[in-house]
Write a protein that holds these residues in place. Sequence first.
Motif, PDB file in Angstrom:
ATOM      1  N   THR A 184       1.029  14.228   0.226  1.00 31.90           N
ATOM      2  CA  THR A 184       1.978  13.456  -0.586  1.00 31.90           C
ATOM      3  C   THR A 184       3.261  13.157   0.177  1.00 31.90           C
ATOM      4  O   THR A 184       3.898  12.138  -0.052  1.00 31.90           O
ATOM      5  N   GLY A 185       3.673  14.042   1.068  1.00 29.56           N
ATOM      6  CA  GLY A 185       4.820  13.772   1.934  1.00 29.56           C
ATOM      7  C   GLY A 185       6.115  13.481   1.200  1.00 29.56           C
ATOM      8  O   GLY A 185       6.916  12.676   1.663  1.00 29.56           O
ATOM      9  N   GLY A 186       6.321  14.085   0.030  1.00 29.07           N
ATOM     10  CA  GLY A 186       7.571  13.874  -0.699  1.00 29.07           C
ATOM     11  C   GLY A 186       7.625  12.583  -1.476  1.00 29.07           C
ATOM     12  O   GLY A 186       8.695  12.204  -1.983  1.00 29.07           O
ATOM     13  N   ARG A 187       6.505  11.893  -1.646  1.00 25.50           N
ATOM     14  CA  ARG A 187       6.525  10.612  -2.361  1.00 25.50           C
ATOM     15  C   ARG A 187       6.891  10.778  -3.835  1.00 25.50           C
ATOM     16  O   ARG A 187       7.403   9.856  -4.455  1.00 25.50           O
ATOM     17  N   GLY A 188       6.594  11.950  -4.396  1.00 27.16           N
ATOM     18  CA  GLY A 188       6.999  12.190  -5.778  1.00 27.16           C
ATOM     19  C   GLY A 188       8.507  12.171  -5.939  1.00 27.16           C
ATOM     20  O   GLY A 188       9.039  11.619  -6.909  1.00 27.16           O
ATOM     21  N   PHE A 189       9.215  12.740  -4.972  1.00 26.95           N
ATOM     22  CA  PHE A 189      10.675  12.744  -5.026  1.00 26.95           C
ATOM     23  C   PHE A 189      11.233  11.344  -4.771  1.00 26.95           C
ATOM     24  O   PHE A 189      12.224  10.938  -5.382  1.00 26.95           O
ATOM     25  N   ARG A 200       0.826  -1.210   0.000  1.00 29.40           N
ATOM     26  CA  ARG A 200       0.000   0.000   0.000  1.00 29.40           C
ATOM     27  C   ARG A 200       0.861   1.262   0.000  1.00 29.40           C
ATOM     28  O   ARG A 200       0.542   2.257  -0.655  1.00 29.40           O
ATOM     29  N   LEU A 201       1.975   1.229   0.717  1.00 31.21           N
ATOM     30  CA  LEU A 201       2.869   2.386   0.771  1.00 31.21           C
ATOM     31  C   LEU A 201       3.731   2.506  -0.484  1.00 31.21           C
ATOM     32  O   LEU A 201       4.170   3.602  -0.841  1.00 31.21           O
ATOM     33  N   ALA A 202       3.973   1.364  -1.163  1.00 35.81           N
ATOM     34  CA  ALA A 202       4.824   1.394  -2.350  1.00 35.81           C
ATOM     35  C   ALA A 202       4.076   1.852  -3.598  1.00 35.81           C
ATOM     36  O   ALA A 202       4.689   2.406  -4.515  1.00 35.81           O
ATOM     37  N   VAL A 203       2.752   1.624  -3.647  1.00 33.76           N
ATOM     38  CA  VAL A 203       1.997   1.916  -4.873  1.00 33.76           C
ATOM     39  C   VAL A 203       2.115   3.375  -5.309  1.00 33.76           C
ATOM     40  O   VAL A 203       2.440   3.648  -6.479  1.00 33.76           O
ATOM     41  N   PRO A 204       1.860   4.376  -4.442  1.00 36.63           N
ATOM     42  CA  PRO A 204       2.014   5.758  -4.922  1.00 36.63           C
ATOM     43  C   PRO A 204       3.439   6.093  -5.330  1.00 36.63           C
ATOM     44  O   PRO A 204       3.650   6.926  -6.214  1.00 36.63           O
ATOM     45  N   ILE A 205       4.426   5.425  -4.728  1.00 41.78           N
ATOM     46  CA  ILE A 205       5.818   5.680  -5.099  1.00 41.78           C
ATOM     47  C   ILE A 205       6.096   5.163  -6.501  1.00 41.78           C
ATOM     48  O   ILE A 205       6.672   5.862  -7.337  1.00 41.78           O
ATOM     49  N   PHE A 206       5.681   3.910  -6.803  1.00 42.27           N
ATOM     50  CA  PHE A 206       6.025   3.402  -8.137  1.00 42.27           C
ATOM     51  C   PHE A 206       5.130   3.995  -9.215  1.00 42.27           C
ATOM     52  O   PHE A 206       5.534   4.062 -10.380  1.00 42.27           O
ATOM     53  N   LEU A 207       3.930   4.481  -8.857  1.00 35.76           N
ATOM     54  CA  LEU A 207       3.133   5.196  -9.854  1.00 35.76           C
ATOM     55  C   LEU A 207       3.806   6.510 -10.233  1.00 35.76           C
ATOM     56  O   LEU A 207       3.891   6.867 -11.412  1.00 35.76           O
ATOM     57  N   ALA A 208       4.296   7.240  -9.229  1.00 35.64           N
ATOM     58  CA  ALA A 208       5.035   8.469  -9.526  1.00 35.64           C
ATOM     59  C   ALA A 208       6.313   8.147 -10.294  1.00 35.64           C
ATOM     60  O   ALA A 208       6.687   8.870 -11.231  1.00 35.64           O
TER      61      ALA A 208
END
Length: 450
Positions: free
Chosen positions: A302-307, A58-66
């Motif tokens: 977002t907490g910096g997940r894009g970076f 669940r925590l990895a999904v927004p990271i790999f989508l970005a």
Amino acid sequence: MSATEIVAKAKAADGRARLRWPHYLLIAAGLLVLLSLVRLIDDADDVTSSGTVSAALRLAVPIFLAGLGGLWSERSGVINIGLEGMMILGTWTGAWAGYQWGPWIGVLFGVLGGALGGLLHAIATVTFGVDHIVSGVAINILGLGLTQFLAGLIFNTGEAKALGGGPRQSPPVDPIRTLTLPVLSGGEIGGWKSPDWLGSLERHHWFLVSDVAGILRGLTSGMSLLTLVAVLLVPLSFLVLWRTAFGLRIRSCGEDPYAAESLGVHVYRMKYAAVMISGGFSGLAGAFLVTIAAPLYQDGQTGGRGFIGLAAMIFGNWRPGGLAAGSLLFGYTDAMNVRGGGQAVHALLLFVAVLLIMVAAWQAVRGNRLRPLVATDLGRREVRNAYIGAALALVASAGLLAWFLTSEAVAGELVSFTPHLTTLLVLALASQRLRMPASNGLRYRRGEAR
């Protein structure tokens, strides 16, 4: 030279043989065995529990989508550090549409919001030739400021406020349905309570068997439909970028846009398409945050997940498989912080120490193989770097082993810093093997001489 030859030439310039799927499977199996041993030694059952695996995914999904968004953009030659801003736009548009018309409409609007940010980035960089870094920073600032303004303007008035909105958050969004495999992972079907075979195996805490059961149960219990869609986007991106003419044209623009232009590829059109797809992926990551991670929009969500997604893309060497592995690594360390706490991270000290010993041995063997090349300056440098890397890995391993043996748990402050430390270490260790697209970040003008 055809578009296929352009990409083949770039691969040849890399000069390294790629690992194949059997190698990756053997590496994964070895890491799982080591992780199971570490769990038994330190009695840290959360290391491979189904709850930790589910939280990591669940925590990895927004990271790999970005990260997928960054991959599409940079494969076309456009650096995109505006992923964070596009994610922020996706969170706001996804929540705004989601609380009114349902979560799936919210997901669609989140994609559109991110794609709008990608369009702005493409206009600035492709059409007007603005520096890619400057444009990305501007998108990040614009996304943050615009969503804060709109949240105060729309969510803090009228019906939205009555439903629970405010100046820094939206009304709640209805949840998306989750899936659980009956018999294997439990759940209920029409009032019938299904067996939970994997859960039963996990609770025995047997070596390797319980670890495999915990991982499988984490992947088959309570998974949302949007998570499943997001996971499928990784192989889909690979198939499109590496197995279709459209993907080949995009990658040729990132390697040599002037050669692609000479073959009739509309470089501007390909770059626009790739950057807007990039924004759409980032917006989907933002929509995931407001529909799955938390059922509403919140300022700073977002907490910096894009970076971090950008870092995962670099770690993955601009390829979907490596990107997914890097995202899972960051998501796993974050899950350790959320669920396992100090005890689980303490067990990981031993895990990393053993890995560093293996790295030291590999570097030493590599240095011995390169010794016949010491007659050249490049050969001497490679041999020296290999031995220095082996020595540094041994020193770091000794430090981690000492820390593991002299403590029983890791302090909470260090546990919360683990995901960020992992990001820095992974990028530092992976920097030697990276090769970005040859024309990434370079200004392109149709018809100009190179």
